[in-house]
Enzyme design. Structure first.
Site, mmCIF file in Angstrom:
data_model
loop_
_atom_site.group_PDB
_atom_site.id
_atom_site.type_symbol
_atom_site.label_atom_id
_atom_site.label_comp_id
_atom_site.label_asym_id
_atom_site.label_seq_id
_atom_site.Cartn_x
_atom_site.Cartn_y
_atom_site.Cartn_z
ATOM 1 N N LYS A 97 0.953 -1.461 0.088
ATOM 2 C CA LYS A 97 -0.013 -0.216 0.362
ATOM 3 C C LYS A 97 0.404 1.111 0.220
ATOM 4 O O LYS A 97 1.871 1.270 0.871
ATOM 5 C CB LYS A 97 -0.581 0.132 1.244
ATOM 6 C CG LYS A 97 -1.902 0.738 1.257
ATOM 7 C CD LYS A 97 -2.699 1.038 2.821
ATOM 8 C CE LYS A 97 -3.900 1.866 3.149
ATOM 9 N NZ LYS A 97 -4.838 1.648 4.172
ATOM 10 N N SER A 177 -9.384 1.856 3.422
ATOM 11 C CA SER A 177 -8.361 2.305 2.520
ATOM 12 C C SER A 177 -7.324 1.908 1.703
ATOM 13 O O SER A 177 -6.804 2.989 0.715
ATOM 14 C CB SER A 177 -8.459 3.149 3.338
ATOM 15 O OG SER A 177 -6.888 3.097 4.166
ATOM 16 N N THR A 198 -6.840 0.749 10.052
ATOM 17 C CA THR A 198 -6.802 1.286 11.680
ATOM 18 C C THR A 198 -8.372 1.106 12.491
ATOM 19 O O THR A 198 -8.553 0.905 13.465
ATOM 20 C CB THR A 198 -6.907 3.061 11.217
ATOM 21 O OG1 THR A 198 -5.915 3.321 10.861
ATOM 22 C CG2 THR A 198 -7.014 4.048 12.709
ATOM 23 N N SER A 199 -9.436 0.777 11.244
ATOM 24 C CA SER A 199 -10.399 0.536 11.790
ATOM 25 C C SER A 199 -11.196 0.310 10.450
ATOM 26 O O SER A 199 -11.593 1.302 9.774
ATOM 27 C CB SER A 199 -11.193 1.389 12.396
ATOM 28 O OG SER A 199 -12.762 1.190 12.283
ATOM 29 N N GLY A 200 -11.145 -0.738 9.825
ATOM 30 C CA GLY A 200 -11.574 -1.730 8.209
ATOM 31 C C GLY A 200 -10.781 -1.299 7.144
ATOM 32 O O GLY A 200 -11.433 -1.891 5.913
ATOM 33 N N SER A 201 -9.853 -0.834 7.713
ATOM 34 C CA SER A 201 -9.581 -0.646 5.894
ATOM 35 C C SER A 201 -8.096 -1.604 5.356
ATOM 36 O O SER A 201 -8.146 -1.934 4.153
ATOM 37 C CB SER A 201 -7.955 0.607 6.195
ATOM 38 O OG SER A 201 -8.351 2.011 6.381
#
Ligand SMILES: *[C@@H]1O[C@H](CO)[C@@H](O)[C@H](O)[C@H]1NC(C)=O
Ligand SMILES: *[C@@H]1O[C@H](CO)[C@@H](O)[C@H](O)[C@H]1NC(C)=O
Ligand SMILES: *[C@@H]1O[C@H](CO)[C@@H](O)[C@H](O)[C@H]1NC(C)=O
Ligand SMILES: *[C@@H]1O[C@H](CO)[C@@H](O)[C@H](O)[C@H]1NC(C)=O
Ligand SMILES: *[C@@H]1O[C@H](CO)[C@@H](O)[C@H](O)[C@H]1NC(C)=O
Ligand SMILES: *[C@@H]1O[C@H](CO)[C@@H](O)[C@H](O)[C@H]1NC(C)=O
Length: 540
Positions: A97, A177, A198-201
């Site tokens: 990424k 993301s 971080t939360s869901g990426s």
């Protein structure tokens, strides 16, 4: 004379030999087999993946190619010829990424503010991958700043990279993301990709592109020279076509690093880290205790009833796992669910961490062409060059404006931070995931992936998502909030998540592997665009 039938058969065999394994589905074990037997070289593999990246360029999942990738592969081939094989990743191409630093490429989180910036060395996890013999093929597109800038942007959009599109439907929202990593894994543009969460990426783009994603415990994988959001929540993990391939990658990147002292929380030191690949056991579901927090599922369906299809598939998956010997424990509810859902603490923790942690990352740059040393500088830069590549104000900076608010914004060194962090840890811990695991003596909690990330994010726990299904033919098409991408439609994939205690990845990998092998959901629907380039076999 050779009979026409024999010619046809011979032709068919040659085609199969020339095309196997299809890089759409090739696992690391398949690729190792080909490299070990001399059927193809690392250079052949890199060449094939570069061809596939070009075949799939309309989806824009790869922002930059590593200009040295072929040379690095050639060097690894020379080593192999001399009898030195570093391990299972020797010669295996991976994409990372575009917020993970590698020396040959820009590392920008998609921002033009960081184009041309230099770090003094590779991110720790990249140096681990290189040592293991992996070839860094390039950088994948992401939601800019890992989706920590704007309230009205779109998933997978960044100024340095443009809009990434999902793999299953034309104009699909790729989720984010780690959008490009999800799409590239879905299309087989590398043997594996790396995302950050971080939360869901990791979990969300993995599920929406029909692949496996591992979101490791915070502290299992060093964040050194990874552009941060939050030291309390950020983590890096693999996104791949299958669980075992993800396990190989996690094995290579996990471990202690003096430059990220959260890694000192790893209970055992490097030589005795669990064997994640050996954890891939077909019978792992047998005897496992898996909890279903029914109140969390109910709450999410109240917010968004379009996810009923995912809940129905999840409910049948519980039956499948019961038949495989798992004990499903219903109503392992999160006791503080309402308080958590209404709490402002999760947002405040992220904004405070970002203010502090971004400045810390920027201070480590060895070259900083736009002299940005703080979030305030980055915000000023982004607004000043508009209208332009940053697309401000059409894509706003609402998240930063809140973080920089002189009254309500503060860094994580402010005295107001500590009680808010404690609230977050209590709601997600005793009141959430960790409390439910302990009260019901569970091996893991299971949830539809659409509902899973937030419960693990605040406490830094691991989650694995595995493909579960695809939206059916009668699905009503739903656009994203910006109105430029298809969020839900026929063939959009979704996943099931296994959530566990910190540093319990080996157990979750076992459960996910057993479920994957039992159900084999990936491949039941193909991406709408399948790259045609395959690796040329020298033995064909
Ligand atoms: C990094 O960005 C600069 C500036 O846009 C560009 O010239 C260069 O080609 C990029 N590097 C790579 C490896 O793509
Ligand atoms: C962790 O490392 C950071 C900088 O690398 C340092 O500021 C901080 O004090 C360290 N924390 C602990 C608990 O050692
Ligand atoms: C758990 O939540 C469900 C859904 O809200 C509810 O029906 C059930 O009574 C709850 N069970 C317990 C033990 O709290
Ligand atoms: C950044 O700072 C350096 C040193 O102070 C200066 O030479 C350079 O012009 C600055 N660049 C920008 C884009 O402001
Ligand atoms: C995004 O929000 C900004 C600030 O409120 C606004 O100016 C802009 O028009 C919005 N963009 C879209 C596409 O709605
Ligand atoms: C769509 O089809 C499924 C069967 O494939 C059915 O269970 C469901 O009720 C249908 N949904 C709608 C909205 O028609």
């Amino acid at each position: 004379m050779v009979s026409p039938w024999r010619l046809v058969l011979l032709g068919a065999c040659l085609r199969v030999a020339a095309q196997f394994p299809s890089l759409l589905d090739a696992t690391i074990d398949d690729l190792r087999g080909g490299l070990d037997s001399g059927a193809f070289s690392a250079v052949d593999l890199v060449t094939a993946y570069l061809g596939r990246i070009s075949d799939a360029s309309s989806l824009n999942s790869v922002t930059e190619i590593n200009p040295d990738a072929l040379d690095i592969a050639a060097e690894l081939d020379r080593e192999r010829a001399q009898g030195r094989v570093r391990g299972p990743l020797h010669g295996i191409p991976v994409l990372i990424k575009n917020n993970i630093a590698s020396m040959e490429n820009n590392n920008t989180a998609g921002s033009t503010a960081l184009l041309g910036a230099k770090t003094p060395r590779d991110a720790f996890l990249v140096s681990r991958l290189r040592t293991a013999g992996a070839v860094i093929l390039g950088k994948t597109g992401l939601s800019q700043w890992a989706n920590f800038r704007s309230s009205n942007s779109s998933n997978g959009w960044s100024a340095h990279g443009g809009q990434v599109f999902g793999a299953y439907v034309e104009m699909q929202d790729p989720s984010g993301s780690s959008s490009g990593s999800g799409v590239a894994a879905a299309l087989g543009l590398a043997a594996a990709t790396l995302g950050t969460e971080t939360s869901g990426s990791i979990l969300s783009p993995a599920q929406r592109n029909g692949v496996v994603g591992i979101k490791p415990t915070v502290g299992l994988v060093s964040r050194d020279l990874v552009i941060p959001i939050s030291e309390h929540q950020d983590t890096i993990g693999p996104m791949t076509g299958d669980v075992k391939t993800a396990a190989y990658i996690l094995q290579a990147i996990a471990g202690q690093d003096a430059n990220d002292n959260y890694t000192s929380a790893i209970p055992a030191s490097i030589p005795t880290l669990p064997d994640y690949v050996a954890a891939c056991k077909l019978d792992a579901l047998s005897g496992a205790r898996l909890g279903v927090p029914s109140n969390a599922i109910e709450l999410f369906l109240e917010f968004d009833s379009t996810r009923q299809v995912e809940v129905d598939a999840f409910t049948s998956a519980l039956d499948t796992m019961t038949r495989a010997g798992a004990n499903i424990v219903q109503n392992t509810n999160f006791t503080e669910l309402e308080a958590w859902a209404n709490s402002r603490a999760p947002g405040i923790v992220l904004r405070a961490d970002f203010l502090t942690n971004l400045a810390s990352y920027l201070s480590k740059l060895s070259f900083n062409p736009n002299n940005v040393t703080s979030l305030a500088d980055v915000s000023r830069f982004t607004k000043t060059i508009s209208p332009g590549p940053e697309e401000f104000p059409s894509r706003d900076t609402a998240t930063w404006d809140q973080a920089l608010d002189p009254q309500s914004g503060f860094g994580n060194d402010d005295p107001r931070f500590f009680p808010i962090l404690q609230e977050n840890l209590r709601l997600g811990g005793e009141g959430g995931l960790l409390g439910a695991l302990d009260r019901h003596e569970l091996d893991a909690i299971v949830l539809p992936t659409s509902f899973s990330p937030g419960f693990a994010a605040g406490v830094g726990s691991p989650v694995i998502t595995v493909p579960l299904g695809y939206y059916p033919a009668n699905t009503t098409k739903v656009m994203n909030t910006r109105g430029n991408l298809v969020d839900t439609a026929e063939n959009v994939p979704f996943g099931i998540s296994f959530l566990g205690r910190k540093f319990d990845e080996a157990k979750l990998i076992g459960l996910a592997f057993a479920f994957e092998q039992l159900t084999k959901v990936r491949g039941k629907v193909k991406p709408f665009l399948v790259p045609e380039t395959e690796v040329r076999r020298r033995d064909a």
